[in-house]
Design an enzyme around this catalytic site. Structure first.
Site, PDB file in Angstrom:
ATOM      1  N   ASP A 211      47.895  42.335 -53.862  1.00 45.36           N
ATOM      2  CA  ASP A 211      47.218  43.225 -54.140  1.00 45.36           C
ATOM      3  C   ASP A 211      45.175  43.308 -53.726  1.00 45.36           C
ATOM      4  OD1 ASP A 211      46.477  39.670 -53.667  1.00 45.36           O
ATOM      5  OD2 ASP A 211      45.527  40.225 -56.655  1.00 45.36           O
TER       6      ASP A 211
ATOM      7  N   ARG B  82      40.754  25.506 -55.409  1.00 44.17           N
ATOM      8  CA  ARG B  82      39.664  26.099 -55.864  1.00 44.17           C
ATOM      9  C   ARG B  82      38.088  26.020 -56.057  1.00 44.17           C
ATOM     10  NH1 ARG B  82      45.520  29.422 -58.570  1.00 44.17           N
ATOM     11  NH2 ARG B  82      44.821  30.938 -57.595  1.00 44.17           N
TER      12      ARG B  82
ATOM     13  N   ASP C 270      41.049  37.682 -52.330  1.00 41.43           N
ATOM     14  CA  ASP C 270      39.994  38.666 -53.006  1.00 41.43           C
ATOM     15  C   ASP C 270      39.082  37.158 -53.367  1.00 41.43           C
ATOM     16  OD1 ASP C 270      41.423  38.003 -55.409  1.00 41.43           O
ATOM     17  OD2 ASP C 270      40.780  40.465 -56.074  1.00 41.43           O
TER      18      ASP C 270
ATOM     19  N   GLY D 245      45.400  30.698 -53.820  1.00 44.48           N
ATOM     20  CA  GLY D 245      47.055  30.532 -53.897  1.00 44.48           C
ATOM     21  C   GLY D 245      47.264  30.379 -52.405  1.00 44.48           C
TER      22      GLY D 245
ATOM     23  N   GLY E  15      52.245  38.126 -60.364  1.00 36.28           N
ATOM     24  CA  GLY E  15      51.564  39.388 -60.389  1.00 36.28           C
ATOM     25  C   GLY E  15      50.460  39.492 -61.044  1.00 36.28           C
ATOM     26  N   ARG E  16      49.688  38.708 -61.270  1.00 41.87           N
ATOM     27  CA  ARG E  16      47.904  38.841 -61.719  1.00 41.87           C
ATOM     28  C   ARG E  16      47.588  40.115 -62.314  1.00 41.87           C
ATOM     29  NH1 ARG E  16      44.910  34.024 -60.687  1.00 41.87           N
ATOM     30  NH2 ARG E  16      44.384  35.151 -58.476  1.00 41.87           N
TER      31      ARG E  16
ATOM     32  N   THR F 133      48.172  35.855 -49.626  1.00 42.05           N
ATOM     33  CA  THR F 133      48.427  35.915 -51.901  1.00 42.05           C
ATOM     34  C   THR F 133      50.250  36.724 -51.079  1.00 42.05           C
ATOM     35  OG1 THR F 133      47.795  36.586 -53.224  1.00 42.05           O
ATOM     36  CG2 THR F 133      46.474  37.250 -51.943  1.00 42.05           C
TER      37      THR F 133
ATOM     38  N   ASP G  24      50.208  38.499 -53.946  1.00 48.23           N
ATOM     39  CA  ASP G  24      50.190  39.386 -54.801  1.00 48.23           C
ATOM     40  C   ASP G  24      50.199  41.166 -53.960  1.00 48.23           C
ATOM     41  OD1 ASP G  24      50.487  37.529 -56.896  1.00 48.23           O
ATOM     42  OD2 ASP G  24      48.385  37.542 -57.936  1.00 48.23           O
TER      43      ASP G  24
END
Ligand code: F6P
Length: 326
Positions: free
Chosen positions: A134, A76, A107, A15, A175-176, A130, A132
């Site tokens: 995370d 992707r 990741d 992303g 925020g998956r 990213t 996010d």
């Protein structure tokens, strides 16, 4: 500096996030400063497999520090999950005499890079790109700050309608798997509730808070829901809340991909710039299979293994703050 590197490849994958261009620019300019040729790889691993690789020139990074998205494009790539795909990618890199890689992504990007390095010994440094946040090994990921500011701007606007029409809005933010965006923007926008994947919710408690707010004279409510919230989904949440409060006017607003775009904030531009320099420095120091990050204002390198597997915990004080101020 212990190693001599003549040519590196840089790519963005997964992303997109605001600040990726600032990172590409910093990688290119650091290479130029050290007389290293910088090869751009379009469309991440896909471009590596399809040999979509070109020698970057100063003009490629002109006027891009303020741009969202990624000039190198992103994709992707399923083929890179197969050995055959990775072998093709390696052959293409070798045909350009690329000796090391900088991969900017999340990741999934680092998982691919780690396997690639193990199989083909290609020295690689990752940069956390990213929204996010995370990724373990950095306080902030590139794009996270911009995304939060985008959310705040949107929620401030939604609040105008919420107040004018005395409505309850459920606003879904990205925020998956992580609630960083939700928790921070929830506090910053004065949300009555913030639902995040890291926390289980007692729905009775949730309804009680809404009712208490109304008793205190609150005429509109904003509830921030992280996309990855696990107790329920935003549609069921709105449906059940409507059943509980039949007189309320309830609306759902899903902010979606607008959170991924836009001009990066100052903080994201500086983070991306520092990490771009750190990536090339790290490679020249012989580091590989690590992600460059910044923690407590210090550059540090975290093995991909840890960056992928470990998780930054949500700050307990932030959670407490959200609870008290709701
Ligand atoms: O970049 C991470 C993320 O923003 C997640 O929060 C979200 O689930 C995902 O991207 C959606 O990405 P896409 O629609 O591009 O697959």
């Amino acid at each position: 500096m212990t190693k001599t590197i003549r040519k590196i490849g840089v790519m963005t994958s997964g992303g997109d996030s605001p600040g990726m261009n600032a990172a590409i620019r910093a990688v290119f300019k650091t290479c130029s400063a050290y007389q290293i040729t910088c090869m751009g790889i379009h469309r991440g691993y896909k471009g590596m497999i399809e040999n979509d690789i070109f020698e970057m020139q100063p003009k490629d990074v002109k006027q891009i520090i303020h741009l969202g998205g990624t000039i190198l494009l992103s994709e992707r790539c399923k083929e890179f999950r197969e050995f055959e795909g990775r072998k093709k990618a390696y052959e293409n890199l070798k045909s350009h005499d690329i000796e090391a890689l900088v991969v900017i992504g999340g990741d999934g990007t680092f998982t691919g890079a780690k396997i690639f390095e193990e199989e083909f010994g290609m020295p690689t440094i990752g940069l956390p790109g990213t929204i996010d946040n995370d990724i373990f090994g950095t306080d902030n990921t590139i794009g996270y700050d911009t995304a939060m500011n985008t959310v705040i701007e949107a929620v401030d606007k939604i609040r105008d309608t919420a107040t004018s029409h005395q409505r309850l809005f459920f606003v879904e933010v990205m925020g998956r798997d992580a609630g960083f965006i939700a928790l921070n923007t929830g506090i910053a926008s004065g949300a009555i509730e913030i639902l995040i994947p890291e926390k289980r919710y007692d729905m009775e408690e949730f309804y009680k808070n809404i009712a208490t707010g109304a008793e205190r004279g609150k005429i509109s409510h904003i509830v921030i829901v992280a996309e990855g919230e696990k107790s329920t989904n935003i549609y069921d949440l709105a449906k059940h809340t409507q059943e509980r409060f039949p007189t309320y006017e309830i609306r759902i607003s899903i902010l979606g991909h607008m959170q991924r775009g836009g001009s990066p904030t100052c903080s994201d531009r500086v983070l991306a710039s520092r990490l771009g320099v750190a990536a090339i420095d790290g490679l020249l120091e012989g580091k590989s299979s690590v992600m460059a990050g910044i923690k407590a204002n210090n550059v540090l390198y975290t093995p991909f293994e840890e960056a992928i597997k470990k998780h930054n915990e949500l700050d307990a004080h932030l959670i407490k703050t959200a609870q008290i101020l709701a």
